[in-house]
Design an enzyme around this catalytic site. Structure first.
Site, PDB file in Angstrom:
ATOM      1  N   HIS A   1       0.446  -1.188  -0.142  1.00  0.00           N
ATOM      2  CA  HIS A   1       0.294   0.346   0.078  1.00  0.00           C
ATOM      3  C   HIS A   1       0.826   1.272   0.269  1.00  0.00           C
ATOM      4  O   HIS A   1       2.055   1.140   0.000  1.00  0.00           O
ATOM      5  CB  HIS A   1      -0.720   0.060   1.762  1.00  0.00           C
ATOM      6  CG  HIS A   1       0.189   0.080   2.669  1.00  0.00           C
ATOM      7  ND1 HIS A   1       0.044  -0.909   3.208  1.00  0.00           N
ATOM      8  CD2 HIS A   1       0.120   0.983   3.487  1.00  0.00           C
ATOM      9  CE1 HIS A   1       0.820   0.062   4.376  1.00  0.00           C
ATOM     10  NE2 HIS A   1       0.719   0.117   4.310  1.00  0.00           N
TER      11      HIS A   1
ATOM     12  N   HIS B   1       5.369   6.588  -0.741  1.00  0.00           N
ATOM     13  CA  HIS B   1       6.365   5.042  -0.664  1.00  0.00           C
ATOM     14  C   HIS B   1       5.731   4.111  -0.806  1.00  0.00           C
ATOM     15  O   HIS B   1       4.414   3.705  -0.306  1.00  0.00           O
ATOM     16  CB  HIS B   1       7.568   5.104   0.115  1.00  0.00           C
ATOM     17  CG  HIS B   1       6.855   5.310   1.509  1.00  0.00           C
ATOM     18  ND1 HIS B   1       6.790   6.404   2.576  1.00  0.00           N
ATOM     19  CD2 HIS B   1       6.985   4.100   2.136  1.00  0.00           C
ATOM     20  CE1 HIS B   1       5.707   5.672   3.001  1.00  0.00           C
ATOM     21  NE2 HIS B   1       6.502   4.144   3.238  1.00  0.00           N
TER      22      HIS B   1
END
Length: 335
Positions: free
Chosen positions: A143, A268
């Site tokens: 995620h 990220h």
């Protein structure tokens, strides 16, 4: 008294003889034999599982009502469990394909092999743990975070979800793609874990910053801290030192929207973790030749599409679809 022996085949012979004498029985037998020789019809393809099916099993069964690091490979809760509090997270979910998983696994294995060979203090605390699979080798989603690890009280759940939905709709973000640019080690807020993370390239229409602002504004309205506003690391809710300087330090003020600056360097995807920090000269995996080769050959070509924002409150996962049209009849998230 003597019992008469006969073989099991004798009743069958009698039945065959009866069928010879009965044309109807003979016809029935021929039909039955043809059916037996006819190959079965291929089964129709099963319909795909609904998109929300995986959300029903997104949380592992709780093994203890108290924080017990021994049950989780030495990990500690960043937010202690309190009855009546609801851990909450806003994020974009990615289920890598088999090809993508193989590339990421090669990347993690290369980092782990090099780190193990170079570490002066080897041990379980320095092991690199992949986030690609569960302990039972089941594939896990990855995620991009759009919020900190928030804690809602029971009366805040519905207002937060409704407010977030409204802000996401107002952002007018449509489905988009991202690419990856880098690989680095960064710590969480408490520095109790280090994460191996893929840096994300800024998408064409700045969708990540727009979604982040929508999430941060919703958090501020219920008095919760925003993401990427005061340093730290994103997997635990903030950033590492490398990301500071481009991000405005704005306190969370109830009912007040935050000013959003470019946080593209902060977004990220975490792919692995370790309990201990890598040695200083190992914190830049891109300096390793094998890692650099995988990044250049395979990972830089990978594109990940996002069409839904996920909101996890406790064990419940809510999905908010991004807008798919750009005309007068456009319907936004949950609209």
């Amino acid at each position: 008294m003597v019992l008469v022996d006969y073989s099991d085949s004798e009743p069958e012979e009698d039945e065959k003889e009866t069928r010879r004498q009965d044309p109807a029985s003979l016809a029935d037998s021929n039909i039955l034999n043809r059916k037996r020789k006819t190959p079965p019809e291929p089964a129709a393809d099963l319909p795909p599982l609904p998109a929300g099916f995986q959300d029903l099993y997104s949380t592992a069964t709780r093994a203890s009502t108290q924080d017990d690091p021994s049950l989780h490979g030495g990990r500690k809760r960043s937010v202690p469990h309190v009855e009546g509090n609801w851990p909450t997270h806003v994020y974009l979910e990615w289920h890598p394909s088999q090809t993508g998983s193989n590339i990421l696994a090669d990347l993690i294995n290369s980092v782990n092999a090099y780190q193990t060979s170079q570490h002066s203090a080897k041990g379980a605390e320095h092991a690199v743990h992949s986030l690609l699979q569960s302990d039972l080798s089941a594939a896990l989603p990855l995620h991009i975070s759009l919020s900190r690890s928030l804690v809602l009280q029971t009366p805040q759940r519905d207002p937060f979800l409704n407010t977030l939905t409204s802000h996401l709709r107002s952002s007018s973000v449509r489905p988009f793609q991202v690419a990856f640019t880098s690989l680095k080690w960064v710590p969480n807020f408490e520095r109790t874990r280090w994460f191996l993370v893929l840096g994300v390239q800024k998408p064409e229409r700045d969708e990540l910053n727009r979604l982040l602002k929508a999430s941060n504004d919703a958090a501020a309205i219920v008095g919760l801290p925003p993401l990427y506003a005061s340093g730290g690391f994103a997997a635990g809710g903030g950033l590492d030192d490398a990301f500071k300087g481009k991000i405005q330090k704005t306190p969370a003020t109830r009912g007040r929207q935050t000013e959003q600056k470019d946080c593209s360097d902060a977004f990220h995807v975490s792919v692995a973790w370790s309990l201990k920090a890598p040695e200083e000269d190992l914190r830049d995996p891109m300096m390793q030749s094998e890692v650099a080769a995988i990044l250049e050959k395979d990972l830089n070509k990978m594109r990940v599409s996002f069409e839904v924002v996920k909101v996890k409150i406790g064990n419940a996962v809510h999905s908010a679809s991004l807008a798919t049209k750009n005309d007068g009849n456009e319907r936004g998230i949950l609209g």
